[in-house]
Design a protein around this motif. Structure first.
Motif, PDB file in Angstrom:
ATOM      1  N   VAL A   1      52.325  18.220  88.119  1.00 38.88           N
ATOM      2  CA  VAL A   1      51.256  18.910  87.414  1.00 38.88           C
ATOM      3  C   VAL A   1      51.899  19.748  86.317  1.00 38.88           C
ATOM      4  CG1 VAL A   1      49.406  20.613  87.633  1.00 38.88           C
ATOM      5  CG2 VAL A   1      49.840  18.985  89.484  1.00 38.88           C
ATOM      6  N   PRO A   2      51.476  19.590  85.090  1.00 37.16           N
ATOM      7  CA  PRO A   2      52.056  20.389  83.998  1.00 37.16           C
ATOM      8  C   PRO A   2      51.701  21.868  84.135  1.00 37.16           C
ATOM      9  CG  PRO A   2      50.779  18.526  83.155  1.00 37.16           C
ATOM     10  CD  PRO A   2      50.502  18.626  84.621  1.00 37.16           C
ATOM     11  N   LEU A   3      52.581  22.703  83.657  1.00 39.80           N
ATOM     12  CA  LEU A   3      52.333  24.145  83.596  1.00 39.80           C
ATOM     13  C   LEU A   3      52.375  24.537  82.131  1.00 39.80           C
ATOM     14  CD1 LEU A   3      52.134  27.050  84.806  1.00 39.80           C
ATOM     15  CD2 LEU A   3      54.636  27.060  84.814  1.00 39.80           C
ATOM     16  N   ALA A   4      51.334  25.197  81.652  1.00 41.65           N
ATOM     17  CA  ALA A   4      51.290  25.676  80.269  1.00 41.65           C
ATOM     18  C   ALA A   4      51.392  27.193  80.293  1.00 41.65           C
ATOM     19  CB  ALA A   4      49.997  25.239  79.585  1.00 41.65           C
ATOM     20  N   ILE A   5      52.279  27.723  79.472  1.00 34.53           N
ATOM     21  CA  ILE A   5      52.482  29.168  79.394  1.00 34.53           C
ATOM     22  C   ILE A   5      52.310  29.609  77.949  1.00 34.53           C
ATOM     23  CG2 ILE A   5      54.151  31.047  79.655  1.00 34.53           C
ATOM     24  CD1 ILE A   5      55.483  29.432  81.872  1.00 34.53           C
ATOM     25  N   LYS A   6      51.519  30.638  77.736  1.00 34.49           N
ATOM     26  CA  LYS A   6      51.374  31.235  76.408  1.00 34.49           C
ATOM     27  C   LYS A   6      52.125  32.556  76.429  1.00 34.49           C
ATOM     28  CE  LYS A   6      48.180  32.789  72.913  1.00 34.49           C
ATOM     29  NZ  LYS A   6      46.791  33.068  72.541  1.00 34.49           N
ATOM     30  N   MET A   7      53.193  32.598  75.668  1.00 33.54           N
ATOM     31  CA  MET A   7      54.036  33.799  75.649  1.00 33.54           C
ATOM     32  C   MET A   7      53.487  34.824  74.658  1.00 33.54           C
ATOM     33  SD  MET A   7      56.501  33.395  77.811  1.00 33.54           S
ATOM     34  CE  MET A   7      57.825  34.471  77.277  1.00 33.54           C
ATOM     35  N   PRO A   8      53.789  36.104  74.888  1.00 36.93           N
ATOM     36  CA  PRO A   8      53.366  37.145  73.948  1.00 36.93           C
ATOM     37  C   PRO A   8      53.890  36.849  72.538  1.00 36.93           C
ATOM     38  CG  PRO A   8      54.225  38.116  75.965  1.00 36.93           C
ATOM     39  CD  PRO A   8      54.504  36.646  76.038  1.00 36.93           C
ATOM     40  N   GLY A   9      53.030  37.027  71.571  1.00 35.82           N
ATOM     41  CA  GLY A   9      53.426  36.824  70.181  1.00 35.82           C
ATOM     42  C   GLY A   9      53.646  35.370  69.816  1.00 35.82           C
ATOM     43  N   GLY A  10      53.248  34.447  70.676  1.00 33.40           N
ATOM     44  CA  GLY A  10      53.403  33.027  70.389  1.00 33.40           C
ATOM     45  C   GLY A  10      54.834  32.532  70.465  1.00 33.40           C
ATOM     46  N   ALA A  11      55.708  33.293  71.125  1.00 36.26           N
ATOM     47  CA  ALA A  11      57.105  32.876  71.260  1.00 36.26           C
ATOM     48  C   ALA A  11      57.180  31.511  71.929  1.00 36.26           C
ATOM     49  CB  ALA A  11      57.888  33.905  72.077  1.00 36.26           C
ATOM     50  N   HIS A  12      58.054  30.664  71.440  1.00 33.42           N
ATOM     51  CA  HIS A  12      58.325  29.321  71.981  1.00 33.42           C
ATOM     52  C   HIS A  12      57.099  28.405  71.921  1.00 33.42           C
ATOM     53  CE1 HIS A  12      61.857  31.404  73.336  1.00 33.42           C
ATOM     54  NE2 HIS A  12      61.157  32.150  74.190  1.00 33.42           N
ATOM     55  N   ALA A  13      56.167  28.682  71.024  1.00 28.84           N
ATOM     56  CA  ALA A  13      54.947  27.867  70.915  1.00 28.84           C
ATOM     57  C   ALA A  13      55.304  26.399  70.680  1.00 28.84           C
ATOM     58  CB  ALA A  13      54.070  28.384  69.784  1.00 28.84           C
ATOM     59  N   GLY A  14      54.647  25.521  71.405  1.00 23.68           N
ATOM     60  CA  GLY A  14      54.835  24.090  71.242  1.00 23.68           C
ATOM     61  C   GLY A  14      56.069  23.517  71.917  1.00 23.68           C
ATOM     62  N   LYS A  15      56.887  24.358  72.534  1.00 28.61           N
ATOM     63  CA  LYS A  15      58.098  23.865  73.190  1.00 28.61           C
ATOM     64  C   LYS A  15      57.730  23.161  74.491  1.00 28.61           C
ATOM     65  CE  LYS A  15      62.738  25.059  74.509  1.00 28.61           C
ATOM     66  NZ  LYS A  15      63.815  26.015  74.378  1.00 28.61           N
ATOM     67  N   ARG A  16      58.353  21.999  74.724  1.00 29.48           N
ATOM     68  CA  ARG A  16      58.139  21.243  75.958  1.00 29.48           C
ATOM     69  C   ARG A  16      59.445  21.220  76.741  1.00 29.48           C
ATOM     70  NH1 ARG A  16      53.415  17.968  75.476  1.00 29.48           N
ATOM     71  NH2 ARG A  16      54.173  16.487  77.015  1.00 29.48           N
ATOM     72  N   ILE A  17      59.337  21.467  78.028  1.00 32.41           N
ATOM     73  CA  ILE A  17      60.513  21.513  78.904  1.00 32.41           C
ATOM     74  C   ILE A  17      60.291  20.493  80.013  1.00 32.41           C
ATOM     75  CG2 ILE A  17      61.853  22.956  80.482  1.00 32.41           C
ATOM     76  CD1 ILE A  17      60.828  25.368  78.749  1.00 32.41           C
ATOM     77  N   GLY A  18      61.270  19.673  80.271  1.00 30.43           N
ATOM     78  CA  GLY A  18      61.119  18.611  81.259  1.00 30.43           C
ATOM     79  C   GLY A  18      61.647  18.944  82.632  1.00 30.43           C
ATOM     80  N   GLU A  19      62.007  20.185  82.887  1.00 29.47           N
ATOM     81  CA  GLU A  19      62.559  20.556  84.193  1.00 29.47           C
ATOM     82  C   GLU A  19      61.474  20.614  85.255  1.00 29.47           C
ATOM     83  OE1 GLU A  19      65.689  20.721  84.815  1.00 29.47           O
ATOM     84  OE2 GLU A  19      66.390  20.638  82.756  1.00 29.47           O
ATOM     85  N   VAL A  20      61.894  20.439  86.502  1.00 31.76           N
ATOM     86  CA  VAL A  20      60.989  20.530  87.645  1.00 31.76           C
ATOM     87  C   VAL A  20      60.911  21.991  88.061  1.00 31.76           C
ATOM     88  CG1 VAL A  20      60.649  19.840  90.046  1.00 31.76           C
ATOM     89  CG2 VAL A  20      61.605  18.208  88.397  1.00 31.76           C
ATOM     90  N   ILE A  21      59.700  22.517  88.109  1.00 31.60           N
ATOM     91  CA  ILE A  21      59.516  23.910  88.512  1.00 31.60           C
ATOM     92  C   ILE A  21      58.514  23.963  89.666  1.00 31.60           C
ATOM     93  CG2 ILE A  21      60.033  24.715  86.189  1.00 31.60           C
ATOM     94  CD1 ILE A  21      56.968  25.419  86.060  1.00 31.60           C
ATOM     95  N   GLN A  22      58.388  25.143  90.262  1.00 29.42           N
ATOM     96  CA  GLN A  22      57.441  25.355  91.360  1.00 29.42           C
ATOM     97  C   GLN A  22      56.670  26.644  91.104  1.00 29.42           C
ATOM     98  OE1 GLN A  22      59.204  23.110  95.150  1.00 29.42           O
ATOM     99  NE2 GLN A  22      59.531  25.260  95.204  1.00 29.42           N
ATOM    100  N   PRO A  23      55.540  26.819  91.786  1.00 27.15           N
ATOM    101  CA  PRO A  23      54.780  28.064  91.617  1.00 27.15           C
ATOM    102  C   PRO A  23      55.612  29.321  91.893  1.00 27.15           C
ATOM    103  CG  PRO A  23      53.422  26.448  92.720  1.00 27.15           C
ATOM    104  CD  PRO A  23      54.817  25.857  92.628  1.00 27.15           C
ATOM    105  N   THR A  24      56.644  29.220  92.741  1.00 30.42           N
ATOM    106  CA  THR A  24      57.466  30.394  93.029  1.00 30.42           C
ATOM    107  C   THR A  24      58.227  30.879  91.809  1.00 30.42           C
ATOM    108  OG1 THR A  24      59.249  28.963  93.811  1.00 30.42           O
ATOM    109  CG2 THR A  24      57.767  29.875  95.476  1.00 30.42           C
ATOM    110  N   ASP A  25      58.276  30.085  90.722  1.00 32.03           N
ATOM    111  CA  ASP A  25      58.955  30.495  89.499  1.00 32.03           C
ATOM    112  C   ASP A  25      58.069  31.364  88.608  1.00 32.03           C
ATOM    113  OD1 ASP A  25      61.185  28.934  90.246  1.00 32.03           O
ATOM    114  OD2 ASP A  25      60.289  27.150  89.339  1.00 32.03           O
ATOM    115  N   ILE A  26      56.775  31.397  88.881  1.00 31.88           N
ATOM    116  CA  ILE A  26      55.852  32.109  87.994  1.00 31.88           C
ATOM    117  C   ILE A  26      56.036  33.626  88.080  1.00 31.88           C
ATOM    118  CG2 ILE A  26      53.416  32.550  87.489  1.00 31.88           C
ATOM    119  CD1 ILE A  26      52.895  29.614  88.344  1.00 31.88           C
ATOM    120  N   LEU A  27      56.102  34.186  89.299  1.00 31.67           N
ATOM    121  CA  LEU A  27      56.247  35.638  89.429  1.00 31.67           C
ATOM    122  C   LEU A  27      57.546  36.149  88.801  1.00 31.67           C
ATOM    123  CD1 LEU A  27      55.273  38.410  90.330  1.00 31.67           C
ATOM    124  CD2 LEU A  27      56.211  37.924  92.595  1.00 31.67           C
TER     125      LEU A  27
END
Length: 193
Positions: A1-27
């Protein structure tokens, strides 16, 4: 399932990362972006009496006194800003009830109308494959090549048992470190023979 993150000030906008992450990485990510030291004592005070907070969530009291416990996840900020030297995991683990693997307190069996020997279904997802295993004694593992078969329609387990075993070994090593009983780990391992 893709995770989309909107960073403050639009930092890293449009960047795609192919790493495997988990919900425990969000906090840990939110804390780092907010500039909060995750090893510091938790700020603030609950408006509930301490007695009620202790009864509802002893972790809150412990966090105020000694700081947050070690996270199983990691901040995604180094991935976003390109400073990550290497990522922390090859696989993500999901199930409808992850508690047995996180706390080791439940035996790992489904508590439902199904046969009591039914194991929780677990999905181990990597960059190229997804393994599903658990269920009733008669349920066979399923392995999918998610690059070639993103809708997971063709089970390739029979011809790729070594890939499945490697993925399962990662999960079962984690389960063992979390205190899951040898009996439950053996039950999962038997699904792959």
């Amino acid at each position: 399932v893709p995770l989309a993150i909107k960073m403050p000030g639009g930092a890293h906008a449009g960047k795609r990362i192919g790493e495997v992450i988990q919900p425990t990485d969000i906090l840990p990510t939110i804390l780092e972006v907010a500039g909060i030291d995750s090893t510091a004592k938790l700020p603030g005070k609950s408006h509930l009496p301490d007695r009620e907070v202790i009864m509802e969530n002893p972790g809150i009291m412990e966090g105020r006194k000694n700081g947050l416990p070690r996270f199983d996840g990691a901040s995604l900020v180094p991935l976003m800003d390109g400073t990550a030297a290497g990522w922390i995991r090859d696989y993500a683990v999901t199930t409808r009830q992850l508690a047995p693997f996180l706390v080791g307190g439940m035996p790992g069996f489904v508590n439902s109308a199904e046969d009591e020997s039914t194991l929780l279904w677990v999905t181990v997802t990597g960059k190229t494959h997804a393994l599903l295993f658990g269920g009733k004694i008669t349920d066979l593992p399923e392995l999918y090549d998610i690059e070639k078969d993103p809708k997971q329609q063709t089970n390739i387990y029979d011809e790729n048992r070594e890939i499945a075993r490697k993925m399962a070994d990662t999960l079962l090593a984690f389960a063992e470190s979390a205190g899951i009983t040898a009996e439950v780990i053996a039950a999962y391992r038997s699904k792959l023979s």
